[in-house]
Enzyme design. Sequence first.
Site, PDB file in Angstrom:
ATOM      1  N   ARG A 315       0.836  -1.207   0.000  1.00  0.00           N
ATOM      2  CA  ARG A 315       0.000   0.000   0.000  1.00  0.00           C
ATOM      3  C   ARG A 315       0.872   1.259   0.000  1.00  0.00           C
ATOM      4  NH1 ARG A 315      -5.365   1.664   0.652  1.00  0.00           N
ATOM      5  NH2 ARG A 315      -6.162  -0.466   0.766  1.00  0.00           N
ATOM      6  N   GLU A 715      -9.878   5.767   6.950  1.00  0.00           N
ATOM      7  CA  GLU A 715      -8.436   6.014   6.917  1.00  0.00           C
ATOM      8  C   GLU A 715      -7.992   7.236   6.109  1.00  0.00           C
ATOM      9  OE1 GLU A 715      -7.954   1.894   5.510  1.00  0.00           O
ATOM     10  OE2 GLU A 715      -6.200   1.872   6.799  1.00  0.00           O
TER      11      GLU A 715
END
Length: 766
Positions: A315, A715
């Site tokens: 990520r 997030e």
Amino acid sequence: MALISGKPGWSTPHESAHLHVAGEAPYVDDIAELAGTLYAAPGTSQRAHARIKTIDLDAVKAVAGVVAVLTAEDIPGHNDCGPIIKDDPILADGLVQYFGQPIFVVIATSQTAARKAAKKAKVEYEDLPATLDVREAKQAESWVLPPARLRQGDAQTAMAGAENRLSGEISVGGQEQFYLEGQISYASPAEGGGIHLWCSTQHPTEMQQVVAHALNLDFNQVLVEMRRMGGGFGGKESQSAIFACIASIAAKQLNRPVKMRLDRDDDMMITGKRHGFEYDYEIGFDNEGLIQAVDIDMAAQAGFSADLTGPVVARAVCHLDNAYYLNDVSINAFSCKTNSQSNTAFRGFGGPQGAIAMEYMIDNIARKLGKDALEVRKLNYYGTNTRNVTPYGQIVEDNVIPELSAQLEQSSDYAERRKAIRSFNENSPILRKGLALTPLKFGISFNVVHFNQAGALVHIYTDGSVLVNHGGTEMGQGLHTKVAQVVARELGISMSRIRATATDTSKVANTSATAASTGTDLNGKAAQDAARQIRDRLTVFAGEYFGADGVEFANDTVSCAGKSMPFNEFIVLAYQSRIQLWSDGFYKTPGLHWDGVKMQGSPFYYFAYGAAVSEVIVDTLTGEWKLLRADILHDAGNSINPAIDIGQVEGAYIQGMGWLTSEELVWDTNGRLTTHAPSTYKIPTITDCPAEFHTELFDNPNVKDTVMRSKAVGEPPLLLPFSVFFAIRDAISSVDDHQQNPPLRAPATPEAILDAITALREGRDA
Ligand code: MTE
Ligand code: HPA
Ligand code: MOS
């Protein structure tokens, strides 16, 4: 029902708000204890890397109230609780790999006795060389996983041909999750040798599986229940496992209920944190500031084992671009093995660590060219039809960054304030102000394709009340509230009729972690699917009953052809006509594909966007600073619950500000974490929030068919406080009239700020 256009969401209170404020919301430690409950406490390693020669537990066993002391030998099944790779011992077996690693566990009749006794073991160690530093690990090629590489275009040639080049190092520290409720598991022996486990976890299914493996049980013998957590923030995605296993092993062996509730210091010493990253970069750009090539090494501090480092690093690689189009890119990402806690998920899951490196490089470019960093940012934003492919090959389909950024630039009065700050600084030799606008783009979906699925159960009882159960877990983010809202809309009933139950592995099976911000996207859709099936059956029945088409469910009423009936009365009739009043539901995210080796594909269903402007004042003599004002514009799609979403946005902004400014993890030369309590580890408090705090949601229905066209919000806003860090850097660089790039490390503590100022004064440009 207009699900696509308009504003389908509404700000209903969090389903547990009234219980939270009254102190009546039960967390795991509040569950009424079963008769005979025992308490567990860990005995931990006092070395960073050593072989265990002998363990003398006599003094431990002699403490009044101690019932048993368990070591690795007492584990009937696998001594492992790793989420992906099997390199996470539950209890150290002969080898300790970090200071704080659990070696044994004391079971006693009270928590106090267990904790007191755990300190009394005499362990003889044979020290082994310990790697404590990320750069040292990178140098030594000490990995927990092989390096990840992404190549797009030809970075080498583009770099050679670039009009300007800058290279350097960046250092960004890790972060403790600091959930208010610490790790806790409560295990009770169940019929037939099974286990019933109450566990504060984001991932009940994985807890079920690791406990089954540790005890040599079938998955169907382990039931895991989770009503709510007092925060998880990624720290309970995988790392609840060791405590779930220890409590279960003890419960099984002693045939008694066993609770393991971690002391805060033990929790911080044992569990992993956000990965700190070290970067070595080179960036090429033209005279306007347009990026021509990027070449970067990212070294993540994995700690002693893999845990979730693989997907975290992936990520990070997929978020280096942030909001910017990059043509020729070369990324090497290293999962560095160090003798420290095994780092893990933390809100953003590597995304923030990827994107901040790009923002740092852009900040450097701007100063080099004597431009406002916002100008350079705007020049490099993703385009709409051109310049819209990410380095990993995904097309950015709904880029709203230029509009969103422009709207915030306007509403925050950026240009005027920039001028005002310049003149303030001219007349203020010591106190200096700084300003920054930073954007964000965050990919939504688990970057492991098959995790993107969810299930739900919806029951309507004959009084018209509704029970919703799904695979997601509640950690304060409002997931159960949003899922209940989705069901309320589908059935046309009010929220007061709906109750969410504890997440329970015996109700919905094979669930994914509540993570990657996908909780509502996945479980909301699954619950919608279940509710829709019931509504469809009710619609058929209503058509027959009223003798007409066009049945409507709204306002707790079922109506058709001018006739209507209260929902609860209608449900009784449906029941008497033997209509099935409950259903399951399922959802899987469409269109995802990912090649993890080439790091190419379309790993994300869509992107969430946002931007923030932060203004700070820095005392250049002490390094102290204050956030004066924050302006945020964030894209939550069609928000299902604007109040909850704004809470998520502001919470993430402040939490991320803590990461980048005050939360510093310090290990001593023995590898002992010295910042293992709030006395030495500074998280932000209400007094750190800015006096002026403007947060708005950007009007932007999701172009993808998500639930109510909303966007995940958990997030992405963690990246908003980049603007705080770069505002501080802006204030610092005013010390030499923005001629040099201050080498500012994160967290930008007063020490780091003073170091950067000293470097400027000594002419050490970053
Ligand atoms: N909000 C609160 N109050 N508490 C939390 O622990 N965790 C964050 C975010 N917001 C968290 C939170 C993280 S790390 C994630 S991945 C998402 O919530 C998970 O929930 P969601 O997918 O339902 O948004
Ligand atoms: N986020 C959180 N957890 C995960 C992810 C992710 O992207 N991928 C695999 N586990
Ligand atoms: Mo969140 S870090 O994906 O639990």
